[in-house]
Design a protein around this motif. Sequence first.
Motif, PDB file in Angstrom:
ATOM      1  N   ALA A 145       0.833  -1.207   0.000  1.00 41.87           N
ATOM      2  CA  ALA A 145       0.000   0.000   0.000  1.00 41.87           C
ATOM      3  C   ALA A 145       0.864   1.251   0.000  1.00 41.87           C
ATOM      4  O   ALA A 145       0.552   2.240  -0.673  1.00 41.87           O
ATOM      5  CB  ALA A 145      -0.925  -0.013   1.215  1.00 41.87           C
ATOM      6  N   ALA A 146       1.957   1.218   0.756  1.00 33.83           N
ATOM      7  CA  ALA A 146       2.838   2.382   0.826  1.00 33.83           C
ATOM      8  C   ALA A 146       3.552   2.629  -0.490  1.00 33.83           C
ATOM      9  O   ALA A 146       3.737   3.775  -0.911  1.00 33.83           O
ATOM     10  CB  ALA A 146       3.856   2.183   1.949  1.00 33.83           C
ATOM     11  N   GLU A 147       3.942   1.554  -1.153  1.00 30.98           N
ATOM     12  CA  GLU A 147       4.723   1.683  -2.394  1.00 30.98           C
ATOM     13  C   GLU A 147       3.855   2.023  -3.601  1.00 30.98           C
ATOM     14  O   GLU A 147       4.215   2.860  -4.424  1.00 30.98           O
ATOM     15  CB  GLU A 147       5.478   0.380  -2.648  1.00 30.98           C
ATOM     16  CG  GLU A 147       6.569   0.109  -1.618  1.00 30.98           C
ATOM     17  CD  GLU A 147       7.049  -1.341  -1.643  1.00 30.98           C
ATOM     18  OE1 GLU A 147       6.611  -2.089  -2.563  1.00 30.98           O
ATOM     19  OE2 GLU A 147       7.842  -1.717  -0.760  1.00 30.98           O
ATOM     20  N   GLY A 149       0.336   2.690  -3.450  1.00 31.38           N
ATOM     21  CA  GLY A 149      -0.890   3.416  -3.162  1.00 31.38           C
ATOM     22  C   GLY A 149      -2.086   2.464  -3.095  1.00 31.38           C
ATOM     23  O   GLY A 149      -2.047   1.356  -3.636  1.00 31.38           O
ATOM     24  N   LEU A 150      -3.130   2.889  -2.437  1.00 27.41           N
ATOM     25  CA  LEU A 150      -4.315   2.043  -2.283  1.00 27.41           C
ATOM     26  C   LEU A 150      -4.982   1.691  -3.607  1.00 27.41           C
ATOM     27  O   LEU A 150      -5.495   0.580  -3.761  1.00 27.41           O
ATOM     28  CB  LEU A 150      -5.307   2.707  -1.325  1.00 27.41           C
ATOM     29  CG  LEU A 150      -4.815   2.807   0.127  1.00 27.41           C
ATOM     30  CD1 LEU A 150      -5.786   3.627   0.962  1.00 27.41           C
ATOM     31  CD2 LEU A 150      -4.630   1.424   0.738  1.00 27.41           C
ATOM     32  N   SER A 152      -3.691   0.717  -6.237  1.00 27.21           N
ATOM     33  CA  SER A 152      -3.014  -0.454  -6.804  1.00 27.21           C
ATOM     34  C   SER A 152      -3.550  -1.754  -6.226  1.00 27.21           C
ATOM     35  O   SER A 152      -3.301  -2.834  -6.773  1.00 27.21           O
ATOM     36  CB  SER A 152      -1.509  -0.366  -6.538  1.00 27.21           C
ATOM     37  OG  SER A 152      -1.213  -0.564  -5.164  1.00 27.21           O
ATOM     38  N   LEU A 182     -10.609   3.404  -0.767  1.00 30.23           N
ATOM     39  CA  LEU A 182      -9.662   4.328  -1.392  1.00 30.23           C
ATOM     40  C   LEU A 182      -9.510   5.638  -0.618  1.00 30.23           C
ATOM     41  O   LEU A 182      -8.523   6.348  -0.800  1.00 30.23           O
ATOM     42  CB  LEU A 182     -10.098   4.622  -2.832  1.00 30.23           C
ATOM     43  CG  LEU A 182     -10.028   3.434  -3.797  1.00 30.23           C
ATOM     44  CD1 LEU A 182     -10.591   3.814  -5.160  1.00 30.23           C
ATOM     45  CD2 LEU A 182      -8.595   2.913  -3.924  1.00 30.23           C
ATOM     46  N   ASP A 185      -6.320   6.606   4.857  1.00 34.41           N
ATOM     47  CA  ASP A 185      -4.976   7.146   5.026  1.00 34.41           C
ATOM     48  C   ASP A 185      -4.000   5.973   5.007  1.00 34.41           C
ATOM     49  O   ASP A 185      -4.170   5.006   5.767  1.00 34.41           O
ATOM     50  CB  ASP A 185      -4.892   7.891   6.357  1.00 34.41           C
ATOM     51  CG  ASP A 185      -3.496   8.394   6.649  1.00 34.41           C
ATOM     52  OD1 ASP A 185      -3.142   9.463   6.139  1.00 34.41           O
ATOM     53  OD2 ASP A 185      -2.765   7.691   7.382  1.00 34.41           O
ATOM     54  N   VAL A 186      -2.991   6.028   4.161  1.00 36.14           N
ATOM     55  CA  VAL A 186      -2.080   4.894   3.984  1.00 36.14           C
ATOM     56  C   VAL A 186      -1.342   4.559   5.279  1.00 36.14           C
ATOM     57  O   VAL A 186      -1.168   3.384   5.625  1.00 36.14           O
ATOM     58  CB  VAL A 186      -1.090   5.152   2.833  1.00 36.14           C
ATOM     59  CG1 VAL A 186      -0.025   4.067   2.792  1.00 36.14           C
ATOM     60  CG2 VAL A 186      -1.830   5.206   1.503  1.00 36.14           C
ATOM     61  N   GLN A 190      -1.391   0.998   7.132  1.00 38.22           N
ATOM     62  CA  GLN A 190      -0.196   0.234   7.473  1.00 38.22           C
ATOM     63  C   GLN A 190      -0.210  -0.175   8.949  1.00 38.22           C
ATOM     64  O   GLN A 190       0.083  -1.331   9.287  1.00 38.22           O
ATOM     65  CB  GLN A 190       1.057   1.065   7.195  1.00 38.22           C
ATOM     66  CG  GLN A 190       1.376   1.257   5.728  1.00 38.22           C
ATOM     67  CD  GLN A 190       2.641   2.089   5.556  1.00 38.22           C
ATOM     68  OE1 GLN A 190       2.608   3.313   5.680  1.00 38.22           O
ATOM     69  NE2 GLN A 190       3.743   1.425   5.288  1.00 38.22           N
TER      70      GLN A 190
END
Length: 285
Positions: A145-147, A149-150, A152, A182, A185-186, A190
């Motif tokens: 998710a961090a790399e 984005g949601l 993806s 979507l 907040d990422v 996490q």
Amino acid sequence: MAQAVTSIARTKDGCQIFYRVHSNAGKARLALIHSLALSGAMWEEIITQLAGDMEILAYDCRGHGQSERRPGPYSVELFADDLAALLDSCGWPSAIVVGCSMGGCVAQAFTAAYPQRVQGLGLIDTTAWYGPTAPKDWKGRADKAAEGGLPSMAEFQLSRWFSDRFRQERPDRANEMMRIFLANDVACYQATCEMLGKADLREAVRRFHMPVSVIVGEEDYATPVAMSRSLNESIPNSTLTVIPGGRHLTPAQCPDEIAKLLRELASQSLRGPAAVGKSNLPVSS
């Protein structure tokens, strides 16, 4: 349907939690805990069916929906304390507590910490433990998710939540859940993933003595039927229901079946643990 009242409660550490109460004085009280990266809105169709029969609390966990997006680290015990503070804010000494997926883990943690406040327990598409590789697996999901984005993860989530047939027949409902996902907040996502990777409630559930309804979709490969069967075998006063054709988000995919089972759980909870025995209950979809 009873009119909903929306408000904000504060937890022990001051985090603001958004919630809705569908009031129906004198009825059974039901507290609903949503899945990872969703919100209390996932219960909407079930609330529509049950609000005439009971008082219902639906809320957004910290870091989710309209609640405060306070940074982690998180734990299921912290989320359980949040629910205790929310019940205090509502003036509810106890409730029938129901959680789906992540919400089921929180419901177990709440029951372990506050058993006297749980009249009955609904564990939907969930588990007490995600297995020996869970910390690594959940960290990998958080990193993705961090790399990327949601967005993806959208296709992965939809196929995980809903059967192919449901996605074709109810694109409106599937799209509604995706919009909520979507909007997350990422960083909070996490922290919640890492929380689930660390959760281990296997010993705690053996001490539950209230009526417990374990429910799982037949096609759930996120928390497979075997995990629900393990819960059922570990919890003395529990039943297991496998919903044919259901996948991982049965409250959204199969609201009629879930509403029926929660109504039965409420009835059992009012009668007490003696009313419940071990059984496996298939439900027609």
